[in-house]
Design a protein around this motif. Structure first.
Motif, mmCIF file in Angstrom:
data_model
loop_
_atom_site.group_PDB
_atom_site.id
_atom_site.type_symbol
_atom_site.label_atom_id
_atom_site.label_comp_id
_atom_site.label_asym_id
_atom_site.label_seq_id
_atom_site.Cartn_x
_atom_site.Cartn_y
_atom_site.Cartn_z
ATOM 1 N N SER A 67 60.079 -2.650 -56.121
ATOM 2 C CA SER A 67 59.458 -3.981 -56.078
ATOM 3 C C SER A 67 58.323 -4.132 -57.096
ATOM 4 O O SER A 67 58.068 -5.246 -57.560
ATOM 5 C CB SER A 67 58.964 -4.297 -54.668
ATOM 6 N N LEU A 68 57.662 -3.043 -57.464
ATOM 7 C CA LEU A 68 56.559 -3.137 -58.430
ATOM 8 C C LEU A 68 57.021 -2.993 -59.874
ATOM 9 O O LEU A 68 56.213 -3.119 -60.791
ATOM 10 C CB LEU A 68 55.481 -2.099 -58.109
ATOM 11 N N ARG A 69 58.290 -2.768 -60.066
ATOM 12 C CA ARG A 69 58.832 -2.634 -61.424
ATOM 13 C C ARG A 69 58.525 -3.859 -62.282
ATOM 14 O O ARG A 69 58.308 -3.754 -63.478
ATOM 15 C CB ARG A 69 60.332 -2.398 -61.342
ATOM 16 N N VAL A 70 58.495 -5.046 -61.678
ATOM 17 C CA VAL A 70 58.223 -6.274 -62.431
ATOM 18 C C VAL A 70 56.745 -6.419 -62.791
ATOM 19 O O VAL A 70 56.387 -7.307 -63.558
ATOM 20 C CB VAL A 70 58.708 -7.538 -61.676
ATOM 21 N N PHE A 71 55.900 -5.557 -62.225
ATOM 22 C CA PHE A 71 54.467 -5.585 -62.507
ATOM 23 C C PHE A 71 54.020 -4.228 -63.053
ATOM 24 O O PHE A 71 53.406 -3.428 -62.334
ATOM 25 C CB PHE A 71 53.658 -5.906 -61.241
ATOM 26 N N PRO A 72 54.295 -3.939 -64.312
ATOM 27 C CA PRO A 72 53.903 -2.634 -64.857
ATOM 28 C C PRO A 72 52.392 -2.460 -64.978
ATOM 29 O O PRO A 72 51.904 -1.345 -65.075
ATOM 30 C CB PRO A 72 54.585 -2.599 -66.224
ATOM 31 N N VAL A 73 51.654 -3.551 -64.946
ATOM 32 C CA VAL A 73 50.193 -3.484 -65.016
ATOM 33 C C VAL A 73 49.651 -3.761 -63.617
ATOM 34 O O VAL A 73 49.829 -4.853 -63.077
ATOM 35 C CB VAL A 73 49.640 -4.505 -66.036
ATOM 36 N N ARG A 74 49.018 -2.739 -63.032
ATOM 37 C CA ARG A 74 48.502 -2.853 -61.663
ATOM 38 C C ARG A 74 47.144 -2.177 -61.583
ATOM 39 O O ARG A 74 46.900 -1.178 -62.262
ATOM 40 C CB ARG A 74 49.414 -2.160 -60.659
ATOM 41 N N GLN A 75 46.309 -2.712 -60.712
ATOM 42 C CA GLN A 75 45.016 -2.066 -60.494
ATOM 43 C C GLN A 75 44.538 -2.377 -59.080
ATOM 44 O O GLN A 75 44.240 -3.523 -58.763
ATOM 45 C CB GLN A 75 43.991 -2.563 -61.514
ATOM 46 N N HIS A 76 44.488 -1.357 -58.252
ATOM 47 C CA HIS A 76 43.949 -1.515 -56.904
ATOM 48 C C HIS A 76 42.455 -1.223 -56.937
ATOM 49 O O HIS A 76 42.041 -0.164 -57.411
ATOM 50 C CB HIS A 76 44.585 -0.512 -55.936
ATOM 51 N N LEU A 77 41.686 -2.143 -56.438
ATOM 52 C CA LEU A 77 40.257 -1.933 -56.273
ATOM 53 C C LEU A 77 40.013 -1.864 -54.772
ATOM 54 O O LEU A 77 40.139 -2.873 -54.074
ATOM 55 C CB LEU A 77 39.468 -3.079 -56.918
ATOM 56 N N ILE A 78 39.717 -0.678 -54.274
ATOM 57 C CA ILE A 78 39.542 -0.471 -52.833
ATOM 58 C C ILE A 78 38.060 -0.246 -52.580
ATOM 59 O O ILE A 78 37.474 0.720 -53.069
ATOM 60 C CB ILE A 78 40.392 0.705 -52.337
ATOM 61 N N VAL A 79 37.465 -1.161 -51.815
ATOM 62 C CA VAL A 79 36.014 -1.183 -51.628
ATOM 63 C C VAL A 79 35.657 -1.311 -50.147
ATOM 64 O O VAL A 79 36.535 -1.474 -49.302
ATOM 65 C CB VAL A 79 35.377 -2.347 -52.425
ATOM 66 N N ASN A 80 34.364 -1.254 -49.874
ATOM 67 C CA ASN A 80 33.850 -1.413 -48.507
ATOM 68 C C ASN A 80 34.533 -0.451 -47.545
ATOM 69 O O ASN A 80 34.987 -0.817 -46.475
ATOM 70 C CB ASN A 80 33.997 -2.853 -48.008
ATOM 71 N N ARG A 81 34.592 0.800 -47.946
ATOM 72 C CA ARG A 81 35.283 1.814 -47.145
ATOM 73 C C ARG A 81 34.421 2.203 -45.952
ATOM 74 O O ARG A 81 33.290 2.631 -46.114
ATOM 75 C CB ARG A 81 35.568 3.044 -48.005
ATOM 76 N N ARG A 82 34.985 2.051 -44.774
ATOM 77 C CA ARG A 82 34.302 2.467 -43.546
ATOM 78 C C ARG A 82 35.099 3.607 -42.948
ATOM 79 O O ARG A 82 36.255 3.433 -42.568
ATOM 80 C CB ARG A 82 34.208 1.313 -42.563
ATOM 81 N N VAL A 83 34.496 4.770 -42.876
ATOM 82 C CA VAL A 83 35.160 5.980 -42.388
ATOM 83 C C VAL A 83 34.626 6.299 -41.000
ATOM 84 O O VAL A 83 33.415 6.348 -40.791
ATOM 85 C CB VAL A 83 34.904 7.178 -43.333
ATOM 86 N N ARG A 84 35.541 6.551 -40.077
ATOM 87 C CA ARG A 84 35.176 6.968 -38.717
ATOM 88 C C ARG A 84 36.018 8.190 -38.368
ATOM 89 O O ARG A 84 37.241 8.146 -38.437
ATOM 90 C CB ARG A 84 35.443 5.865 -37.698
#
Length: 163
Positions: A67-84
């Motif tokens: 499914s991501l083949r059509v989007f070769p440019v990707r960038q996940h920005l994962i923020v506000n991480r709350r760890v328990r």
């Protein structure tokens, strides 16, 4: 808490955070072997809120690759991480829950060939819920739930008015 316990908690927090970062990089780079390796043997992911599937890490990695083949440019920005970390009676601290927000721009092409960057075709945002277990190989994902909360699609120019 003793200093030894506090140090162990800091080490675990850093290790858990590293798994979340590796997850994002694996998806963005299309490194599906690394993606699968971040999960426990029975690990599962649920992408249904983002139009995807729910299944084991192998099946989900195959679906993502296609499914991501059509989007070769990707960038996940994962923020506000709350760890328990697990603190229930039967838990020895070997489980963790992470809630983190994400923004995910994706594009069909890197740019116009002149070195300029293309605007992303789709931008999605939402929240991840990661469930993790401490294993002999370190912290691993046993559950990933994606809760897409919004999506921005490209603006299409209006069709010209009929004369």
């Amino acid at each position: 808490m003793t200093q030894r316990v506090e140090l162990a908690t800091v080490r675990d927090r850093l290790a858990v955070d590293e798994v979340v970062t590796e997850y994002a990089v694996a998806v963005d780079d299309g490194d599906w072997e690394t993606y699968r390796g971040l999960f426990t043997s029975d690990g599962r992911a649920d992408y249904r809120s983002a139009g995807g599937i729910k299944g084991d890490a192998k099946a989900v990695a195959a679906w993502l690759a296609e499914s991501l083949r059509v989007f070769p440019v990707r960038q996940h920005l994962i923020v506000n991480r709350r760890v328990r970390f697990g603190v229930w009676e039967q838990d020895t601290g070997d489980t963790a829950r992470v809630r983190a927000d994400y923004v995910n721009p994706m594009g069909a092409a890197a740019g116009g060939g002149d070195g300029s960057a293309a605007a992303p075709d789709v931008v999605r945002g939402g929240r991840y819920a990661f469930g993790m277990l401490r294993t002999d190989e370190g912290w691993r994902l046993n559950e990933v739930i994606v809760r897409e909360m919004w999506r921005r699609l490209p603006v299409r120019p209006a069709a010209p008015a009929a004369p």
